[in-house]
Design an enzyme around this catalytic site. Structure first.
Site, PDB file in Angstrom:
ATOM      1  N   CYS A 114       9.519 -61.306 -60.214  1.00 48.64           N
ATOM      2  CA  CYS A 114       8.740 -60.785 -61.154  1.00 48.64           C
ATOM      3  C   CYS A 114       9.451 -60.456 -62.416  1.00 48.64           C
ATOM      4  O   CYS A 114       8.805 -60.315 -63.631  1.00 48.64           O
ATOM      5  CB  CYS A 114       7.934 -59.565 -61.005  1.00 48.64           C
ATOM      6  SG  CYS A 114       7.018 -59.796 -59.241  1.00 48.64           S
ATOM      7  N   HIS A 246       5.558 -55.767 -67.181  1.00 50.09           N
ATOM      8  CA  HIS A 246       5.158 -56.494 -65.965  1.00 50.09           C
ATOM      9  C   HIS A 246       3.746 -55.981 -65.204  1.00 50.09           C
ATOM     10  O   HIS A 246       3.564 -54.530 -65.062  1.00 50.09           O
ATOM     11  CB  HIS A 246       5.994 -56.443 -64.666  1.00 50.09           C
ATOM     12  CG  HIS A 246       5.719 -57.063 -63.489  1.00 50.09           C
ATOM     13  ND1 HIS A 246       4.691 -58.342 -63.631  1.00 50.09           N
ATOM     14  CD2 HIS A 246       5.885 -56.687 -62.206  1.00 50.09           C
ATOM     15  CE1 HIS A 246       4.747 -58.542 -62.199  1.00 50.09           C
ATOM     16  NE2 HIS A 246       5.223 -57.657 -61.370  1.00 50.09           N
ATOM     17  N   ASN A 276      -1.379 -59.277 -60.057  1.00 45.06           N
ATOM     18  CA  ASN A 276      -0.003 -59.237 -60.402  1.00 45.06           C
ATOM     19  C   ASN A 276       0.160 -60.930 -60.292  1.00 45.06           C
ATOM     20  O   ASN A 276       0.247 -61.503 -59.225  1.00 45.06           O
ATOM     21  CB  ASN A 276       0.820 -58.538 -59.287  1.00 45.06           C
ATOM     22  CG  ASN A 276       2.371 -58.553 -59.543  1.00 45.06           C
ATOM     23  OD1 ASN A 276       2.716 -59.584 -60.120  1.00 45.06           O
ATOM     24  ND2 ASN A 276       3.050 -57.876 -58.924  1.00 45.06           N
TER      25      ASN A 276
HETATM   26  O1  UT7 Z   1       5.626 -57.212 -58.781  1.00 48.52           O
HETATM   27  C1  UT7 Z   1       6.100 -55.900 -58.105  1.00 48.52           C
HETATM   28  C2  UT7 Z   1       5.697 -55.909 -56.736  1.00 48.52           C
HETATM   29  N1  UT7 Z   1       4.651 -54.940 -56.450  1.00 48.52           N
HETATM   30  C3  UT7 Z   1       4.422 -53.751 -56.696  1.00 48.52           C
HETATM   31  O2  UT7 Z   1       4.601 -53.293 -57.847  1.00 48.52           O
HETATM   32  C4  UT7 Z   1       3.604 -52.970 -55.699  1.00 48.52           C
HETATM   33  C5  UT7 Z   1       3.877 -51.521 -55.657  1.00 48.52           C
HETATM   34  N2  UT7 Z   1       3.149 -50.920 -54.687  1.00 48.52           N
HETATM   35  C6  UT7 Z   1       2.030 -50.366 -54.910  1.00 48.52           C
HETATM   36  O3  UT7 Z   1       1.172 -50.852 -56.040  1.00 48.52           O
HETATM   37  C7  UT7 Z   1       1.215 -49.510 -53.836  1.00 48.52           C
HETATM   38  O4  UT7 Z   1       2.155 -49.113 -52.877  1.00 48.52           O
HETATM   39  C8  UT7 Z   1      -0.052 -50.463 -53.048  1.00 48.52           C
HETATM   40  C9  UT7 Z   1      -1.071 -50.683 -54.103  1.00 48.52           C
HETATM   41  C10 UT7 Z   1       0.720 -51.665 -52.677  1.00 48.52           C
HETATM   42  C11 UT7 Z   1      -0.285 -49.393 -52.069  1.00 48.52           C
HETATM   43  O5  UT7 Z   1      -0.739 -48.261 -52.278  1.00 48.52           O
HETATM   44  P1  UT7 Z   1      -0.100 -46.856 -51.861  1.00 48.52           P
HETATM   45  O6  UT7 Z   1      -1.059 -45.812 -52.468  1.00 48.52           O
HETATM   46  O7  UT7 Z   1       1.192 -46.744 -51.718  1.00 48.52           O
HETATM   47  O8  UT7 Z   1      -0.713 -46.927 -50.354  1.00 48.52           O
HETATM   48  P2  UT7 Z   1      -0.098 -47.011 -48.824  1.00 48.52           P
HETATM   49  O9  UT7 Z   1       0.832 -48.261 -48.794  1.00 48.52           O
HETATM   50  O10 UT7 Z   1       0.686 -45.718 -48.888  1.00 48.52           O
HETATM   51  O11 UT7 Z   1      -1.186 -46.928 -47.957  1.00 48.52           O
HETATM   52  C12 UT7 Z   1      -2.275 -46.159 -47.636  1.00 48.52           C
HETATM   53  C13 UT7 Z   1      -3.287 -46.541 -46.605  1.00 48.52           C
HETATM   54  C14 UT7 Z   1      -2.744 -47.273 -45.538  1.00 48.52           C
HETATM   55  O12 UT7 Z   1      -3.588 -46.612 -44.409  1.00 48.52           O
HETATM   56  P3  UT7 Z   1      -3.010 -45.555 -43.360  1.00 48.52           P
HETATM   57  O13 UT7 Z   1      -1.816 -46.083 -42.856  1.00 48.52           O
HETATM   58  O14 UT7 Z   1      -2.955 -44.458 -44.279  1.00 48.52           O
HETATM   59  O15 UT7 Z   1      -4.176 -45.286 -42.440  1.00 48.52           O
HETATM   60  C15 UT7 Z   1      -3.001 -48.739 -45.630  1.00 48.52           C
HETATM   61  O16 UT7 Z   1      -3.071 -49.289 -44.188  1.00 48.52           O
HETATM   62  O17 UT7 Z   1      -4.157 -47.656 -47.403  1.00 48.52           O
HETATM   63  C16 UT7 Z   1      -4.382 -48.623 -46.477  1.00 48.52           C
HETATM   64  N3  UT7 Z   1      -4.438 -49.927 -47.368  1.00 48.52           N
HETATM   65  C17 UT7 Z   1      -5.610 -50.614 -47.631  1.00 48.52           C
HETATM   66  N4  UT7 Z   1      -6.836 -50.254 -47.262  1.00 48.52           N
HETATM   67  C18 UT7 Z   1      -7.919 -50.620 -47.792  1.00 48.52           C
HETATM   68  C19 UT7 Z   1      -3.485 -50.863 -47.631  1.00 48.52           C
HETATM   69  N5  UT7 Z   1      -4.025 -52.029 -48.120  1.00 48.52           N
HETATM   70  C20 UT7 Z   1      -5.257 -51.619 -47.972  1.00 48.52           C
HETATM   71  C21 UT7 Z   1      -6.388 -52.607 -48.587  1.00 48.52           C
HETATM   72  N6  UT7 Z   1      -7.633 -51.685 -48.636  1.00 48.52           N
HETATM   73  N7  UT7 Z   1      -6.190 -53.475 -49.241  1.00 48.52           N
END
Ligand code: UT7
Length: 322
Positions: A114, A246, A276
């Site tokens: 990215c 980004h 993204n």
């Molecule tokens: O270009 C650079 C690359 N990427 C980034 O910059 C992304 C950086 N990271 C993020 O933006 C965030 O970490 C995410 C948006 C990917 C995730 O958000 P988060 O608040 O960090 O959530 P998490 O990974 O801690 O997940 C929380 C919960 C999990 O469930 P449990 O284990 O707490 O029951 C996930 O399984 O959310 C669940 N989850 C979803 N639920 C509904 C993960 N993806 C989804 C989804 N829909 N699409």
């Protein structure tokens, strides 16, 4: 006489097909509310079966060349920032060169995920400011829809396809780029990655990401790289008119704005509409910020990116076609 390089043209390409959060609800166990509240994304674009990074890059490049009043034969250098090239080789840039008829141009890709567009832009500036080349085409183009596991809700809701391009041209008077910072921490390579056919792997080439680790890295590095680039340009943060970051997640940018003690409206954002788009996100955002009248001659901009590598890049630009 001093020799500088500045951006004289820009263009973008977004595929026609819109994929909304509501449509994703039919594919994986997710909700529009989860996606929007965690990322700020409402919809993204997805390529048609006959589109690739090179076809999108060529569309965006044509727009940028037209605006620059530059014929393809006058382009000396094409650099495409991409980590989803059509082939392992030749480079995406080689296909773009052929598609445009830019017969004189040297052509190569840069893969800094990215951060690829700023890496490519900084490289082009060096060639042009050094007097090696007069005109360079710099593109960011990625087609993540082809490397996503559409059954993995952790990743498939986050990304979209697109391309953006700029023309960098020599100038005797306009400073253009004031500073840049490029960096990488390879110890974080497994934080966000996509295997490929040349590595040791099980033949599944899907993007894998440790979301929270990537999030933390992103917030810190947006702040750090911005501070470093601004200091290297002998400016203060308060001198900056607009930051074009980004576009990964509005929450990353909200946290960065807070840490930098800057109002959120200093950060241009369009992640809601495109998700993204990796190396394409900064040039697409730049195009839209210009078109929407957020950038005027003399403005000082920071472009800042982060991603797989773990890579980062920031650049301070004094805007103006000069
Ligand atoms: O270009 C650079 C690359 N990427 C980034 O910059 C992304 C950086 N990271 C993020 O933006 C965030 O970490 C995410 C948006 C990917 C995730 O958000 P988060 O608040 O960090 O959530 P998490 O990974 O801690 O997940 C929380 C919960 C999990 O469930 P449990 O284990 O707490 O029951 C996930 O399984 O959310 C669940 N989850 C979803 N639920 C509904 C993960 N993806 C989804 C989804 N829909 N699409």
């Amino acid at each position: 006489m001093a020799r500088y390089a500045r951006v004289v043209g820009w263009g973008k390409y977004l595929p026609d097909k819109v994929l909304t959060n509501q449509e994703l609800e039919q594919l994986v166990d997710t909700t529009d509310d989860w996606i929007f509240s965690r990322t700020g994304i409402k919809e993204r674009r997805i390529v048609a079966a006959d589109e690739t990074s090179s076809t999108m890059a060529a569309h965006a490049s044509r727009e940028a060349l037209e605006l620059s009043d530059l014929k393809p034969e006058s382009v000396d250098l094409i650099i495409v920032g991409t980590c989803t090239p059509d082939h392992i080789f030749p480079a995406c840039a080689a296909l773009v060169q052929d598609s445009l008829g830019a017969t004189k141009a040297a052509a190569f890709d840069i893969n800094a995920a990215c951060s690829g567009f700023i890496y490519a832009l900084a490289t082009a500036y060096q060639f042009v400011a050094a007097g090696t080349y007069e005109n360079a085409l710099v593109v960011g183009s990625d087609v993540y829809s082809r490397i996503l596991d559409w059954e993995d809700r952790n990743t498939c809701v986050l990304f979209g396809d697109g391309a953006g391009a700029v023309v960098v041209q020599a100038s005797g008077s306009h400073p253009g780029s004031l500073s840049f910072v490029l960096g990488n921490d390879g110890s974080g390579a497994s934080t966000i990655y996509t295997p490929g056919p040349c590595g040791v792997n099980d033949g599944r080439y899907y993007l894998t990401m440790k979301g929270p680790e990537t999030f933390k890295f992103a917030v810190n590095i947006v702040c750090e790289a911005t501070r470093q680039a601004v200091a290297a340009a002998n400016l203060e943060l308060s001198d900056i008119d607009l930051i074009i970051p980004h576009q990964a997640n509005t929450r990353i940018l909200k946290s960065a704005a807070k840490m930098l003690d800057l109002p959120l409206d200093k950060f241009y954002m369009n992640v809601e509409r495109y998700g993204n788009t990796s190396a394409a996100s900064i040039p697409i955002a730049l195009c839209e910020a210009i078109d929407e009248g957020h950038i005027k001659d003399g403005d000082k901009l920071v472009l800042v990116g982060f991603g797989g590598g773990l890579s980062w890049a920031a650049m301070v630009i004094e805007w103006g076609r000069g």
